[in-house]
Scaffold this motif. Sequence first.
Motif, PDB file in Angstrom:
ATOM      1  N   ALA A 159      70.387  63.152  77.804  1.00  8.33           N
ATOM      2  CA  ALA A 159      68.940  63.283  77.678  1.00  8.33           C
ATOM      3  C   ALA A 159      68.639  63.617  76.150  1.00  8.33           C
ATOM      4  CB  ALA A 159      68.948  64.446  78.657  1.00  8.33           C
ATOM      5  N   VAL A 160      69.834  64.586  75.602  1.00  7.60           N
ATOM      6  CA  VAL A 160      69.125  64.869  74.258  1.00  7.60           C
ATOM      7  C   VAL A 160      68.949  63.605  73.141  1.00  7.60           C
ATOM      8  CG1 VAL A 160      69.683  66.149  72.059  1.00  7.60           C
ATOM      9  CG2 VAL A 160      70.458  67.222  74.296  1.00  7.60           C
ATOM     10  N   ASP A 161      69.849  62.775  73.382  1.00  4.98           N
ATOM     11  CA  ASP A 161      69.540  61.351  72.491  1.00  4.98           C
ATOM     12  C   ASP A 161      68.520  60.653  73.142  1.00  4.98           C
ATOM     13  OD1 ASP A 161      72.019  62.119  71.330  1.00  4.98           O
ATOM     14  OD2 ASP A 161      73.403  60.862  72.416  1.00  4.98           O
ATOM     15  N   GLU A 162      68.327  60.592  74.163  1.00  4.43           N
ATOM     16  CA  GLU A 162      67.033  59.889  74.813  1.00  4.43           C
ATOM     17  C   GLU A 162      65.938  60.183  74.424  1.00  4.43           C
ATOM     18  OE1 GLU A 162      67.201  57.728  78.266  1.00  4.43           O
ATOM     19  OE2 GLU A 162      69.477  58.066  78.604  1.00  4.43           O
ATOM     20  N   LEU A 163      65.708  61.537  74.615  1.00  5.68           N
ATOM     21  CA  LEU A 163      64.721  62.416  74.052  1.00  5.68           C
ATOM     22  C   LEU A 163      64.314  62.236  72.712  1.00  5.68           C
ATOM     23  CD1 LEU A 163      64.771  65.694  76.361  1.00  5.68           C
ATOM     24  CD2 LEU A 163      63.123  63.791  76.273  1.00  5.68           C
ATOM     25  N   ALA A 164      65.355  62.360  71.651  1.00  2.17           N
ATOM     26  CA  ALA A 164      65.283  62.091  70.245  1.00  2.17           C
ATOM     27  C   ALA A 164      64.635  60.770  69.990  1.00  2.17           C
ATOM     28  CB  ALA A 164      66.578  62.587  69.783  1.00  2.17           C
ATOM     29  N   LEU A 165      65.375  59.880  70.746  1.00  8.81           N
ATOM     30  CA  LEU A 165      64.674  58.497  70.350  1.00  8.81           C
ATOM     31  C   LEU A 165      63.212  58.215  70.738  1.00  8.81           C
ATOM     32  CD1 LEU A 165      65.885  55.757  69.543  1.00  8.81           C
ATOM     33  CD2 LEU A 165      66.433  55.273  71.931  1.00  8.81           C
ATOM     34  N   LEU A 166      62.675  58.650  71.986  1.00  6.36           N
ATOM     35  CA  LEU A 166      61.594  58.648  72.320  1.00  6.36           C
ATOM     36  C   LEU A 166      60.450  59.597  71.314  1.00  6.36           C
ATOM     37  CD1 LEU A 166      61.486  59.468  76.066  1.00  6.36           C
ATOM     38  CD2 LEU A 166      60.588  57.143  75.128  1.00  6.36           C
TER      39      LEU A 166
ATOM     40  N   PHE B 100      68.776  64.524  84.556  1.00  7.79           N
ATOM     41  CA  PHE B 100      68.028  65.185  83.977  1.00  7.79           C
ATOM     42  C   PHE B 100      66.546  64.404  84.143  1.00  7.79           C
ATOM     43  CE2 PHE B 100      65.174  65.879  80.245  1.00  7.79           C
ATOM     44  CZ  PHE B 100      65.318  67.337  79.874  1.00  7.79           C
ATOM     45  N   ALA B 101      65.599  65.403  84.440  1.00 10.29           N
ATOM     46  CA  ALA B 101      64.124  64.796  84.291  1.00 10.29           C
ATOM     47  C   ALA B 101      63.236  65.934  83.565  1.00 10.29           C
ATOM     48  CB  ALA B 101      63.542  64.926  85.902  1.00 10.29           C
TER      49      ALA B 101
ATOM     50  N   ALA C 120      48.546  61.209  73.921  1.00 10.16           N
ATOM     51  CA  ALA C 120      48.427  61.111  75.570  1.00 10.16           C
ATOM     52  C   ALA C 120      49.677  60.169  75.840  1.00 10.16           C
ATOM     53  CB  ALA C 120      47.158  60.600  75.987  1.00 10.16           C
ATOM     54  N   ALA C 121      49.784  59.063  75.137  1.00  7.07           N
ATOM     55  CA  ALA C 121      51.094  58.314  75.332  1.00  7.07           C
ATOM     56  C   ALA C 121      52.173  58.698  75.214  1.00  7.07           C
ATOM     57  CB  ALA C 121      50.613  56.792  74.585  1.00  7.07           C
ATOM     58  N   ALA C 122      52.402  59.644  74.087  1.00  7.50           N
ATOM     59  CA  ALA C 122      53.675  60.068  73.715  1.00  7.50           C
ATOM     60  C   ALA C 122      53.997  61.140  74.690  1.00  7.50           C
ATOM     61  CB  ALA C 122      53.532  60.757  72.559  1.00  7.50           C
ATOM     62  N   ILE C 123      52.927  61.887  75.079  1.00  2.00           N
ATOM     63  CA  ILE C 123      53.410  63.019  76.426  1.00  2.00           C
ATOM     64  C   ILE C 123      53.669  62.252  77.432  1.00  2.00           C
ATOM     65  CG2 ILE C 123      52.234  64.679  77.704  1.00  2.00           C
ATOM     66  CD1 ILE C 123      50.450  65.632  75.583  1.00  2.00           C
ATOM     67  N   GLU C 124      52.917  61.142  78.048  1.00  2.00           N
ATOM     68  CA  GLU C 124      53.452  60.474  79.072  1.00  2.00           C
ATOM     69  C   GLU C 124      54.741  60.087  78.971  1.00  2.00           C
ATOM     70  OE1 GLU C 124      50.308  57.758  79.948  1.00  2.00           O
ATOM     71  OE2 GLU C 124      49.242  59.020  81.176  1.00  2.00           O
ATOM     72  N   ALA C 125      54.912  58.977  78.043  1.00  2.00           N
ATOM     73  CA  ALA C 125      56.391  58.671  77.971  1.00  2.00           C
ATOM     74  C   ALA C 125      57.373  59.562  78.038  1.00  2.00           C
ATOM     75  CB  ALA C 125      56.331  57.910  76.336  1.00  2.00           C
ATOM     76  N   VAL C 126      57.332  60.918  77.193  1.00  2.00           N
ATOM     77  CA  VAL C 126      58.568  61.890  77.251  1.00  2.00           C
ATOM     78  C   VAL C 126      58.525  62.378  78.398  1.00  2.00           C
ATOM     79  CG1 VAL C 126      59.182  63.866  76.422  1.00  2.00           C
ATOM     80  CG2 VAL C 126      58.120  62.470  74.500  1.00  2.00           C
ATOM     81  N   LEU C 127      57.320  62.806  79.224  1.00  2.00           N
ATOM     82  CA  LEU C 127      57.526  63.423  80.881  1.00  2.00           C
ATOM     83  C   LEU C 127      58.124  62.444  81.595  1.00  2.00           C
ATOM     84  CD1 LEU C 127      54.385  65.444  80.875  1.00  2.00           C
ATOM     85  CD2 LEU C 127      56.734  66.324  80.378  1.00  2.00           C
ATOM     86  N   ALA C 128      57.933  61.128  81.389  1.00  2.90           N
ATOM     87  CA  ALA C 128      58.326  60.105  82.381  1.00  2.90           C
ATOM     88  C   ALA C 128      60.045  60.222  82.247  1.00  2.90           C
ATOM     89  CB  ALA C 128      57.816  58.810  82.020  1.00  2.90           C
ATOM     90  N   LEU C 129      60.577  60.675  81.374  1.00  2.00           N
ATOM     91  CA  LEU C 129      62.111  60.285  80.887  1.00  2.00           C
ATOM     92  C   LEU C 129      62.925  61.042  82.169  1.00  2.00           C
ATOM     93  CD1 LEU C 129      64.552  59.606  79.261  1.00  2.00           C
ATOM     94  CD2 LEU C 129      64.480  61.852  78.495  1.00  2.00           C
ATOM     95  N   LYS C 130      63.872  59.858  82.810  1.00  2.00           N
ATOM     96  CA  LYS C 130      64.727  60.478  83.779  1.00  2.00           C
ATOM     97  C   LYS C 130      65.968  59.903  83.362  1.00  2.00           C
ATOM     98  CE  LYS C 130      62.156  61.097  88.225  1.00  2.00           C
ATOM     99  NZ  LYS C 130      61.006  60.970  88.122  1.00  2.00           N
ATOM    100  N   SER C 131      67.190  60.767  83.092  1.00  2.00           N
ATOM    101  CA  SER C 131      68.326  60.296  82.719  1.00  2.00           C
ATOM    102  C   SER C 131      69.716  61.007  83.166  1.00  2.00           C
ATOM    103  CB  SER C 131      68.543  60.266  81.110  1.00  2.00           C
ATOM    104  OG  SER C 131      68.513  61.565  80.611  1.00  2.00           O
TER     105      SER C 131
END
Lengths: 247, 379
Positions: free
Chosen positions: B273-280, B314-315, B257-268
């Motif tokens: 976006a690709v790098d930030e998502l990969a890091l998350l 990107f959101a 649940a925490a992982a899903i929340e963290a990824v869905l909260a990403l705005k950049s």
Amino acid sequence: MSNDRLILAVPSKGRLQEAAFEMFDRAGFAVTRAKGGRGYTGEIAALPQLDVLLLSAGEIARGLDAGEIHLGITGEDLLREYAPDFDVSIALLKPLGFGHADVVVAVPQGWIDVSDVEDLREVSVDFFSRHQRRMRVATKYANITHQFFSAHGLTDYRIVESLGATEGAPASGSAELIVDITSSGATLAANDLKVIRGGTMLESQAQLAASRQAPWGEGATSTLTALSKPLELGDAVTRLRVKGAKS
Amino acid sequence: MMNRKWGRAMPNSPIGGVFEAAGFQFLDTPILQPADVFLDRSGDAIRRRLFMLTDPGGAEHCLRPELTIPLAREVIASGEISARIWSSGLVFRFGGDGRGEFVQAGLEHLGGAHPSADDAEIFALTSEACKILGSDVPVATPMATLGDLGIFHGILDTADVPDTWRERLRRHFWHADVFQDLLARLKGEAKPLDDENAGLMASIGGLSPEEATRAVHDILKLANIRPVGGRTVEEITARFLEKAQDASNETLAPNVAAAIEAVLALKSMANTAVDELALLAKTHGLNIDAALSNLADRHESLEKAGIDLGKARFAASFGRELEYYTGFVFDLHRGETKIAGGGRYNGLMQQLGASAPMTAVGSAIWVDRASGQMKGAAR
């Protein structure tokens, strides 16, 4: 516009009418119907600046919303259904203690997995993904239903307009569930339906309501003031003007 | 009959030239549409604003509230397996302000074989059209927001949750508040069954789905309850068992649940976006490489098409209010005003009756707003 009379609408038949007439009687405002009691207009001798109209409960709700009548007696369920911008067009002056009925959401008793609104919300989404169509809600209260469901995050449904025998809709296959008024629940049970927890949308009763949209000139306003004390309405004129009133 | 509609040029259209030069043909659609398909397919925002009509025979129709579904229906009826089409005309949505008709232009690429390039082409053409329409507007270049529903599906495909939860989260993704409740349940403690349900559970718990369904049949028969209302006893039993299973789990999967929340909260910005998502994903122990590689491919195609990703947002949660989208999503804003939006909706063609899977990506442009003739945020 030209004449500044107050128009009061009273239900034209049934229990609601009897109770309304009794109430005016008790306050010293006996209503006399035209044409020896058969007409659909009337008057109150003590209030020469007031006209009485006898209309169906639904017409009264619509007339108040449209500002065609000043005061009316009708069910709160109909007022909330027909006046989408409720606070802007209607002021409830007094609950009358009769005409009690709850607007409830009822589902088939066989839905053993549904006990509250949260369950219903999940089922609505499941239903769409399984059947590729939205679950249907039979009701004559489309607006009340929309407001209640969207407040609960329930969006996967569609309304099927029903103007009578709504309880029969699930059995006849024209809807999955219903929203309707119930006073005892017996009709629901007879049609294999149950009310779900938290599924009461409105506890309705007859109301004396005023229209904020009607032309409230000096004459109509002073007639309302004259009615206020005998009918125990409190400061009706202020309540009419303040809450949510358009400038 | 088809020929009359296919290929007819839209007169005096400033944007038609751009679309036709790219090989998109004009296709007209009827204004009057069957109501059912829109009631069942569109999001709540559109459904509640439909203009409905009943014909003398009692059948329900509506005035088209958008162009995508009408265009898709035309193509399905034609039997074509691919099409590059555009359209333009009035769409009708009740707005409450007395105004109910708007000019919309639509661009659709159906049955394409190159997802990234096809996505990028639609975005670039839509963006170009908005620039042309807005040439008289002080700020002509609109701001873009991009998203990708593939990221969410990628998380669910690989996350360590029971299959019932995987499906449930997928189905409820479109309703932000319901989804939030589900995540809260996934994080915390399960809701216990109420007394009535607990009693029932005692009699059917531990049975196979088939046995349980038979048992529920018997219980309903004994209680003299008719099965009414469109849901089968099988599906009622299945959901009941699902509910009971949740109640018996002590805690669910807080880390997922925490992982899903963290990824869905990403705005950049889109270029990072690709790098930030990969890091998350790495931080939360998720493997979403396949989804990320699709996203990277698309962003590369967009750059090749001349789009500056350093100027687009990107959101990760963007697009969840638009139920039929399956991958790429985007919209274009000028100030607060949304002037265009679109994305990929691969599932829709079969839902509308296509006999085989058919890819689809498209966009809709609010012509009035894009050309500065109408303000406001009507959706």
